[in-house]
Design an enzyme around this catalytic site. Sequence first.
Site, PDB file in Angstrom:
ATOM      1  N   TYR A  50       4.498   9.690 -13.041  1.00  0.00           N
ATOM      2  CA  TYR A  50       3.602   8.554 -13.276  1.00  0.00           C
ATOM      3  C   TYR A  50       2.511   8.805 -14.313  1.00  0.00           C
ATOM      4  CZ  TYR A  50       5.949   6.964  -9.049  1.00  0.00           C
ATOM      5  OH  TYR A  50       6.895   6.587  -8.142  1.00  0.00           O
TER       6      TYR A  50
ATOM      7  N   GLU B   2       6.680  -8.271 -14.063  1.00  0.00           N
ATOM      8  CA  GLU B   2       6.715  -7.092 -13.183  1.00  0.00           C
ATOM      9  C   GLU B   2       6.770  -5.831 -14.051  1.00  0.00           C
ATOM     10  OE1 GLU B   2       8.999  -7.310  -9.582  1.00  0.00           O
ATOM     11  OE2 GLU B   2       9.902  -5.354  -9.963  1.00  0.00           O
TER      12      GLU B   2
ATOM     13  N   ARG C  46      -1.465  12.649  -8.384  1.00  0.00           N
ATOM     14  CA  ARG C  46      -0.246  13.251  -7.826  1.00  0.00           C
ATOM     15  C   ARG C  46       0.948  12.842  -8.693  1.00  0.00           C
ATOM     16  NH1 ARG C  46      -0.572  13.467  -2.179  1.00  0.00           N
ATOM     17  NH2 ARG C  46       1.382  14.589  -2.307  1.00  0.00           N
TER      18      ARG C  46
ATOM     19  N   ALA D 152       6.577   0.216  -4.122  1.00  0.00           N
ATOM     20  CA  ALA D 152       7.809   0.246  -3.321  1.00  0.00           C
ATOM     21  C   ALA D 152       8.118  -1.103  -2.657  1.00  0.00           C
ATOM     22  CB  ALA D 152       7.719   1.344  -2.272  1.00  0.00           C
TER      23      ALA D 152
ATOM     24  N   PRO E  80       1.148  -0.645  -3.320  1.00  0.00           N
ATOM     25  CA  PRO E  80       0.870   0.557  -2.529  1.00  0.00           C
ATOM     26  C   PRO E  80       1.001   1.863  -3.299  1.00  0.00           C
ATOM     27  CG  PRO E  80       2.924  -0.490  -1.825  1.00  0.00           C
ATOM     28  CD  PRO E  80       2.224  -1.459  -2.744  1.00  0.00           C
ATOM     29  N   ASN E  81       0.031   2.715  -3.059  1.00  0.00           N
ATOM     30  CA  ASN E  81      -0.048   4.094  -3.569  1.00  0.00           C
ATOM     31  C   ASN E  81      -0.420   4.190  -5.041  1.00  0.00           C
ATOM     32  OD1 ASN E  81       0.681   5.397  -1.079  1.00  0.00           O
ATOM     33  ND2 ASN E  81       2.727   4.573  -1.401  1.00  0.00           N
TER      34      ASN E  81
ATOM     35  N   HIS F 161      11.170  -3.176  -3.786  1.00  0.00           N
ATOM     36  CA  HIS F 161      12.531  -2.949  -3.289  1.00  0.00           C
ATOM     37  C   HIS F 161      12.792  -3.602  -1.929  1.00  0.00           C
ATOM     38  CE1 HIS F 161      12.128  -0.189  -6.545  1.00  0.00           C
ATOM     39  NE2 HIS F 161      11.289   0.582  -5.889  1.00  0.00           N
TER      40      HIS F 161
ATOM     41  N   ARG G 158      15.773   2.548  -5.516  1.00  0.00           N
ATOM     42  CA  ARG G 158      14.777   1.980  -6.438  1.00  0.00           C
ATOM     43  C   ARG G 158      15.415   1.072  -7.492  1.00  0.00           C
ATOM     44  NH1 ARG G 158      10.080   4.899  -5.306  1.00  0.00           N
ATOM     45  NH2 ARG G 158      10.541   7.016  -4.658  1.00  0.00           N
TER      46      ARG G 158
ATOM     47  N   HIS H  69       6.996  -1.554 -14.017  1.00  0.00           N
ATOM     48  CA  HIS H  69       7.182  -0.267 -13.334  1.00  0.00           C
ATOM     49  C   HIS H  69       6.908   0.838 -14.338  1.00  0.00           C
ATOM     50  CE1 HIS H  69       8.705  -2.016  -9.709  1.00  0.00           C
ATOM     51  NE2 HIS H  69       9.448  -2.816 -10.441  1.00  0.00           N
ATOM     52  N   ILE H  70       6.093   1.773 -13.937  1.00  0.00           N
ATOM     53  CA  ILE H  70       5.731   2.880 -14.830  1.00  0.00           C
ATOM     54  C   ILE H  70       6.967   3.743 -15.095  1.00  0.00           C
ATOM     55  CG2 ILE H  70       4.291   4.951 -15.024  1.00  0.00           C
ATOM     56  CD1 ILE H  70       2.277   3.425 -13.121  1.00  0.00           C
ATOM     57  N   SER H  71       7.694   4.034 -14.043  1.00  0.00           N
ATOM     58  CA  SER H  71       8.908   4.845 -14.174  1.00  0.00           C
ATOM     59  C   SER H  71      10.117   3.935 -14.415  1.00  0.00           C
ATOM     60  CB  SER H  71       9.128   5.668 -12.900  1.00  0.00           C
ATOM     61  OG  SER H  71       9.354   4.822 -11.788  1.00  0.00           O
TER      62      SER H  71
ATOM     63  N   ASP I 132       8.808 -14.426  -2.408  1.00  0.00           N
ATOM     64  CA  ASP I 132       8.568 -15.846  -2.087  1.00  0.00           C
ATOM     65  C   ASP I 132       7.205 -16.300  -2.593  1.00  0.00           C
ATOM     66  OD1 ASP I 132      11.004 -16.238  -0.875  1.00  0.00           O
ATOM     67  OD2 ASP I 132      10.243 -16.106   1.188  1.00  0.00           O
TER      68      ASP I 132
ATOM     69  N   ARG J  24      16.389   6.705 -11.094  1.00  0.00           N
ATOM     70  CA  ARG J  24      15.819   7.478  -9.989  1.00  0.00           C
ATOM     71  C   ARG J  24      16.736   7.323  -8.759  1.00  0.00           C
ATOM     72  NH1 ARG J  24       9.618   6.327  -9.368  1.00  0.00           N
ATOM     73  NH2 ARG J  24       9.845   8.211  -8.105  1.00  0.00           N
TER      74      ARG J  24
ATOM     75  N   ASN K  18       2.625  -4.724 -10.489  1.00  0.00           N
ATOM     76  CA  ASN K  18       3.477  -3.590 -10.115  1.00  0.00           C
ATOM     77  C   ASN K  18       3.454  -3.558  -8.584  1.00  0.00           C
ATOM     78  OD1 ASN K  18       4.725  -1.208  -9.495  1.00  0.00           O
ATOM     79  ND2 ASN K  18       3.653   0.010 -11.042  1.00  0.00           N
TER      80      ASN K  18
HETATM   81  O1  CA2 Z   1       7.493   3.139 -11.347  1.00  0.00           O
HETATM   82  C1  CA2 Z   1       6.719   2.412 -10.723  1.00  0.00           C
HETATM   83  O2  CA2 Z   1       5.718   1.912 -11.213  1.00  0.00           O
HETATM   84  C2  CA2 Z   1       6.950   2.173  -9.230  1.00  0.00           C
HETATM   85  O3  CA2 Z   1       6.660   0.823  -8.958  1.00  0.00           O
HETATM   86  C3  CA2 Z   1       6.011   3.096  -8.491  1.00  0.00           C
HETATM   87  C4  CA2 Z   1       6.197   3.049  -6.977  1.00  0.00           C
HETATM   88  C5  CA2 Z   1       7.649   3.266  -6.607  1.00  0.00           C
HETATM   89  O4  CA2 Z   1       7.813   3.121  -5.203  1.00  0.00           O
HETATM   90  C6  CA2 Z   1       8.559   2.298  -7.328  1.00  0.00           C
HETATM   91  O5  CA2 Z   1       9.907   2.614  -6.970  1.00  0.00           O
HETATM   92  C7  CA2 Z   1       8.400   2.424  -8.836  1.00  0.00           C
HETATM   93  C8  CA2 Z   1       5.412   4.170  -6.282  1.00  0.00           C
HETATM   94  C9  CA2 Z   1       4.000   4.210  -6.637  1.00  0.00           C
HETATM   95  C10 CA2 Z   1       3.484   5.491  -6.100  1.00  0.00           C
HETATM   96  O6  CA2 Z   1       2.403   5.831  -6.900  1.00  0.00           O
HETATM   97  C11 CA2 Z   1       2.011   7.121  -6.857  1.00  0.00           C
HETATM   98  C12 CA2 Z   1       1.153   7.471  -7.862  1.00  0.00           C
HETATM   99  C13 CA2 Z   1       0.707   8.758  -7.919  1.00  0.00           C
HETATM  100  C14 CA2 Z   1       1.089   9.667  -6.966  1.00  0.00           C
HETATM  101  C15 CA2 Z   1       1.943   9.295  -5.959  1.00  0.00           C
HETATM  102  C16 CA2 Z   1       2.402   8.007  -5.892  1.00  0.00           C
END
Ligand code: CA2
Length: 141
Positions: A22, A98, A17, A77, A9-10, A80, A111, A100-102, A87, A107, A74
């Site tokens: 990211y 897996e 954004r 969210a 998601p997202n 978490h 997370r 994660h970009i961040s 499963d 954080r 990836n």
């Molecule tokens: O660091 C990551 O890759 C995450 O999986 C990114 C998720 C976050 O919920 C995880 O804790 C860590 C969120 C992805 C949201 O992606 C966006 C990208 C651009 C702008 C806003 C949100």
Amino acid sequence: MKICIINGPNLNFLGTREPHIYGHETLSDIEAGLEAFAHKNGIELSFFQSNCEGEIIDHLQKCYHDKIDGIIINPGAYSHTSYAIADAIKSISIDVIEVHISNIYKRESFRAHSVTAAAAVGVISGLGTAGYKLALNYFVN
Ligand code: CA2
């Protein structure tokens, strides 16, 4: 070798954004870079992104039926919260990395725990979008 890259998601918002967290690359930019790297290494890649938990699970099961050799995911969210995705990863007997970009450990506290990570072979977190290519390199080697 067939590898599937799954984003949750997202992540379709990447590059538009929150670039301080990211980065500036869009998901299409990332996918194009991975495709070039895969082509050079004789790997067949497929891509999937969804904002829906069930669709991600359906796609993990599709990877099983399509005899995919490895998955880079990836889960966003859902990492978490989603025991259902954890499963699904456990049930398909495919090596999953897996990404994660961040750095999820520096954080918000919610997370810092990934329920899906325990089902993965390994986790790359905090190396930016390069994490996807590093994960692909793992499968190449
Ligand atoms: O660091 C990551 O890759 C995450 O999986 C990114 C998720 C976050 O919920 C995880 O804790 C860590 C969120 C992805 C949201 O992606 C966006 C990208 C651009 C702008 C806003 C949100």
